[in-house]
Write an enzyme that holds these catalytic residues in place. Sequence first.
Site, PDB file in Angstrom:
ATOM      1  CG  ASP A  37      -2.101  -0.837   1.109  1.00 45.02           C
ATOM      2  OD1 ASP A  37      -2.335  -1.344   0.004  1.00 45.02           O
ATOM      3  OD2 ASP A  37      -2.832  -0.993   2.109  1.00 45.02           O
ATOM      4  CE  LYS A  59      -8.021   0.577  -1.790  1.00 46.40           C
ATOM      5  NZ  LYS A  59      -7.395  -0.253  -0.771  1.00 46.40           N
ATOM      6  CG  MET A 173      -8.429   7.299   7.312  1.00 43.26           C
ATOM      7  SD  MET A 173      -9.393   5.878   6.795  1.00 43.26           S
ATOM      8  CE  MET A 173      -9.719   5.059   8.346  1.00 43.26           C
TER       9      MET A 173
HETATM   10  C1  LIG Z   1      -6.572   3.594   6.050  1.00 48.11           C
HETATM   11  S1  LIG Z   1      -6.025   4.037   7.640  1.00 48.11           S
HETATM   12  C2  LIG Z   1      -4.871   2.749   7.914  1.00 48.11           C
HETATM   13  C3  LIG Z   1      -4.564   2.538   9.364  1.00 48.11           C
HETATM   14  C4  LIG Z   1      -3.520   1.461   9.596  1.00 48.11           C
HETATM   15  N1  LIG Z   1      -4.021   0.177   9.223  1.00 48.11           N
HETATM   16  C5  LIG Z   1      -3.031   1.442  11.035  1.00 48.11           C
HETATM   17  O1  LIG Z   1      -3.285   0.458  11.750  1.00 48.11           O
HETATM   18  O2  LIG Z   1      -2.395   2.396  11.450  1.00 48.11           O
HETATM   19  C6  LIG Z   1      -5.007   5.419   7.286  1.00 48.11           C
HETATM   20  C7  LIG Z   1      -4.951   6.415   8.432  1.00 48.11           C
HETATM   21  O3  LIG Z   1      -4.061   5.951   9.441  1.00 48.11           O
HETATM   22  C8  LIG Z   1      -3.423   7.060  10.052  1.00 48.11           C
HETATM   23  N2  LIG Z   1      -1.974   6.906   9.883  1.00 48.11           N
HETATM   24  C9  LIG Z   1      -1.336   5.879   9.327  1.00 48.11           C
HETATM   25  N3  LIG Z   1       0.003   6.024   9.409  1.00 48.11           N
HETATM   26  C10 LIG Z   1       0.211   7.197  10.034  1.00 48.11           C
HETATM   27  C11 LIG Z   1       1.369   7.923  10.429  1.00 48.11           C
HETATM   28  N4  LIG Z   1       2.600   7.460  10.195  1.00 48.11           N
HETATM   29  N5  LIG Z   1       1.199   9.116  11.043  1.00 48.11           N
HETATM   30  C12 LIG Z   1      -0.028   9.610  11.294  1.00 48.11           C
HETATM   31  N6  LIG Z   1      -1.161   8.953  10.958  1.00 48.11           N
HETATM   32  C13 LIG Z   1      -1.046   7.774  10.345  1.00 48.11           C
HETATM   33  C14 LIG Z   1      -3.953   8.312   9.383  1.00 48.11           C
HETATM   34  O4  LIG Z   1      -5.040   8.774  10.138  1.00 48.11           O
HETATM   35  C15 LIG Z   1      -4.408   7.767   8.047  1.00 48.11           C
HETATM   36  O5  LIG Z   1      -5.410   8.580   7.472  1.00 48.11           O
END
Ligand SMILES: C[S@@+](CC[C@H](N)C(=O)[O-])C[C@H]1O[C@@H](n2cnc3c(N)ncnc32)[C@H](O)[C@@H]1O
Length: 269
Positions: A37, A59, A173
Site C-alpha cells: 500500500d 490508494k 483519517m
Molecule cells: C486507512 S487508515 C490505515 C490505518 C492502519 N491500518 C493502522 O493500523 O495504522 C489510514 C490512516 O491511518 C493514520 N496513519 C497511518 N500512518 C500514520 C502515520 N505514520 N502518522 C499519522 N497517521 C497515520 C492516518 O489517520 C491515516 O489517514
Amino acid sequence: MRRIGMVSLIGAGPGDPDLLTVKALKRIQNAEVVVYDRLVSQDIMDLVPPKTALYPVGKKPRSHPIPQEEINQLLVDLAKEGKRVARLKGGDPFIFGRGSEEAAELVKAGVSYEVIPGITAAQGCASSLNLPLTHRGLATGLRYVTGHCQKDVPLDLDWASLADPNTTLVIYMGLAAIEEISAKLIEHGMPADMPAAAISKGTTSEERKVFGTLTTIGEQAKNANLPAPCLFMIGDVVGLKQALQVPAAFSGAKGDWADKRPHLEVING
Ligand SMILES: C[S@@+](CC[C@H](N)C(=O)[O-])C[C@H]1O[C@@H](n2cnc3c(N)ncnc32)[C@H](O)[C@@H]1O
C-alpha cells in the site's frame, strides 16, 4: 508437484522500519512477491530483497486507482500460482486496513493465509510523542475512530458516547473532517478545552505535530498544512505532554540518548 502459495497479511507499522516485528521482517525477506500500500514507507520497502516482484496497489485519499476487488483477485491469483505473497499494509492490517476483507476473499477462494500484526498508527504516534494512550486517573479507556466520510455525506458517529471525557479518542483519517468532529464532540458535552494533538507522518523523519485543544486543533492542523497521513489524539492524556518530556539535556541524537539517562549512569557506575 505444484507448490501451494499463501498470503501473509502483514502490518508494516506506522513508518519507522525499526517498529516492524521480527516476524514481519522474516516474511518480507522470504517473499517472492510483495503487494504493498501507499502508506508503507520507503524505508520499509528498502528492506525488500531486490529479486522480489513488487506490486504497488496504493490508494490516495479520495481516489481508488486500484479497486479493492482487483487487489483481492491479485492476491488470489498470485497465491494460486504457488507464490509466497507478502501483503504489506500500513499500521496493523486489521485496524482500518481492510485486511479482513482480503482475508475473507482468500478463504472464499480456498487460499491459505496468516495475519502478522503491526503497530497501529495510534500506538506509533503516541509513543513518538512520549504520550500514553491510557493513564490511571485520566483515561480509563481508548477508542479508535474513523473520521472518513463520503463526499457531501455527514459523519454518522455515536457522538454522545464518543464525547466521554474519560476515554482517549484517536481519530484516523480525520484530516478533512476534524473541524466537524470537534464541533460535534463539544456539542455533545466534551470540554472545549480538552487537550488535543495532530500528528502527521508519525514515526518517520518527516513527522510533524501540533498541540492544542479540541476547539483549536482543526484550525491549527489546517494552518500548519499538515499532510496526510495524519492522526488526531484527543483526551487528558495529551495534557501530559510537559510532564513526560525528556529533559533537553538527555534528548540527544537518536540511538545514544538512552546512554545519557541519569539512572543508567547510576546502574553502570
Ligand atoms: C486507512 S487508515 C490505515 C490505518 C492502519 N491500518 C493502522 O493500523 O495504522 C489510514 C490512516 O491511518 C493514520 N496513519 C497511518 N500512518 C500514520 C502515520 N505514520 N502518522 C499519522 N497517521 C497515520 C492516518 O489517520 C491515516 O489517514
